[in-house]
Design a protein around this motif. Sequence first.
Motif, short mmCIF file in Angstrom:
data_model
loop_
_atom_site.label_atom_id
_atom_site.label_comp_id
_atom_site.label_asym_id
_atom_site.label_seq_id
_atom_site.Cartn_x
_atom_site.Cartn_y
_atom_site.Cartn_z
N MET A 141 -14.08 -3.64 8.91
CA MET A 141 -13.27 -3.47 8.49
C MET A 141 -11.50 -3.42 9.02
SD MET A 141 -12.52 -1.92 5.06
CE MET A 141 -12.62 -0.30 5.28
N LEU A 142 -10.83 -4.49 8.90
CA LEU A 142 -9.32 -4.01 9.37
C LEU A 142 -8.39 -3.98 8.28
CD1 LEU A 142 -8.96 -7.36 11.92
CD2 LEU A 142 -9.34 -5.35 11.93
N GLN A 143 -7.86 -2.61 8.21
CA GLN A 143 -6.45 -1.99 6.87
C GLN A 143 -5.29 -1.49 8.21
OE1 GLN A 143 -8.68 0.56 4.71
NE2 GLN A 143 -7.82 2.33 6.68
N GLY A 144 -3.58 -1.80 7.83
CA GLY A 144 -3.22 -1.68 7.37
C GLY A 144 -1.72 -1.92 6.88
N SER A 145 -0.78 -2.21 6.74
CA SER A 145 0.46 -1.41 6.59
C SER A 145 1.55 -1.99 7.41
CB SER A 145 0.79 -0.48 6.29
OG SER A 145 0.79 1.01 7.23
N CYS A 146 2.29 -2.11 6.41
CA CYS A 146 3.86 -2.61 7.17
C CYS A 146 4.40 -1.35 7.44
CB CYS A 146 5.23 -3.29 5.83
SG CYS A 146 5.06 -2.33 4.91
N LEU A 147 5.79 -1.59 8.21
CA LEU A 147 6.12 -0.44 8.83
C LEU A 147 6.19 1.03 7.89
CD1 LEU A 147 7.40 1.92 11.51
CD2 LEU A 147 9.34 0.76 10.71
N CYS A 148 7.01 0.39 6.70
CA CYS A 148 7.79 2.15 5.83
C CYS A 148 6.52 2.23 4.36
CB CYS A 148 8.68 1.15 4.65
SG CYS A 148 8.09 0.71 3.12
N GLY A 149 4.62 1.25 4.79
CA GLY A 149 4.18 1.79 4.08
C GLY A 149 4.01 1.39 2.36
N ALA A 150 5.40 0.40 2.35
CA ALA A 150 4.84 -0.09 0.94
C ALA A 150 4.26 -1.00 0.63
CB ALA A 150 6.68 -0.46 0.16
N ILE A 151 3.51 -1.92 1.75
CA ILE A 151 2.64 -3.36 1.45
C ILE A 151 2.00 -2.65 2.16
CG2 ILE A 151 2.13 -5.45 1.87
CD1 ILE A 151 4.45 -5.50 0.42
N THR A 152 0.36 -2.41 1.88
CA THR A 152 -1.25 -2.36 2.71
C THR A 152 -1.70 -3.78 2.23
OG1 THR A 152 -2.02 -1.58 0.88
CG2 THR A 152 -0.52 0.19 2.20
N PHE A 153 -3.28 -4.02 3.63
CA PHE A 153 -3.91 -4.78 3.26
C PHE A 153 -4.90 -4.37 3.24
CE2 PHE A 153 -1.61 -5.85 7.32
CZ PHE A 153 -2.79 -5.25 8.10
N GLN A 154 -6.52 -4.30 3.40
CA GLN A 154 -7.84 -4.54 4.24
C GLN A 154 -8.21 -5.78 4.17
OE1 GLN A 154 -9.35 -0.96 2.15
NE2 GLN A 154 -11.76 -2.45 1.76
N ALA A 155 -8.75 -5.73 4.82
CA ALA A 155 -9.46 -7.24 5.49
C ALA A 155 -10.87 -6.62 4.56
CB ALA A 155 -9.10 -7.86 6.09
N ASP A 156 -11.25 -7.24 4.15
CA ASP A 156 -13.32 -7.22 4.11
C ASP A 156 -14.00 -8.10 4.83
OD1 ASP A 156 -12.96 -4.03 2.74
OD2 ASP A 156 -12.89 -5.72 0.79
N ALA A 157 -13.39 -9.37 4.60
CA ALA A 157 -14.47 -10.56 5.62
C ALA A 157 -14.23 -10.70 7.43
CB ALA A 157 -13.02 -11.28 5.22
#
Length: 127
Positions: A1-17
Motif C-alpha cells: 500500500m502506498l500513501q502520500g500527500s502534497c507539500l502542504c497536506g491538503a491533498i492525501t492519497f492511499q493506493a490499496d491496489a
Amino acid sequence: MLQGSCLCGAITFQADAPARDPAACHCTQCRKQSGHYWAAVQVLDDGLKISGSPKWYTSSPGVRRGFCPTCGSFLFWKSDADPDMGVSLGAVDGPTGLHLTRHIFVADKGDYYDIIDGVPQEEQEDG
C-alpha cells in the motif's frame, strides 16, 4: 500500500491496489509542470482513494493532470481512456519498494541532464 500527500497536506492519497509500471516521463508537459522529469506509478482507479480537492488541468484532449490548488504539488496524471491513474512517486510518504522500469518520451528530455541509470529508454511511449 502506498500513501502520500502534497507539500502542504491538503491533498492525501492511499493506493490499496498494486502499483504498476514505475516510469519517468521526460515529455515537455511533465517537465514544465514538475520542473524536471516526472516519476509516477500506475494505480487502478478503484484502488486509489484521494482525500481533499485536487484541481484538474486538461493538458491534452482526454488527459487531466491533478495538483494541489494550495501548494501546487503535481500529484496525478489521468487519461480518460485508461482504467488507472499515474500517481507521483515523489509525493509518496516513506519507502516505496519500487524501482523505475522505463524512461518515456526521452526524445523530449532536457539538454541539461543525461539518463545514465541503465533503465530502458523509449523515444516516445510505447503504451
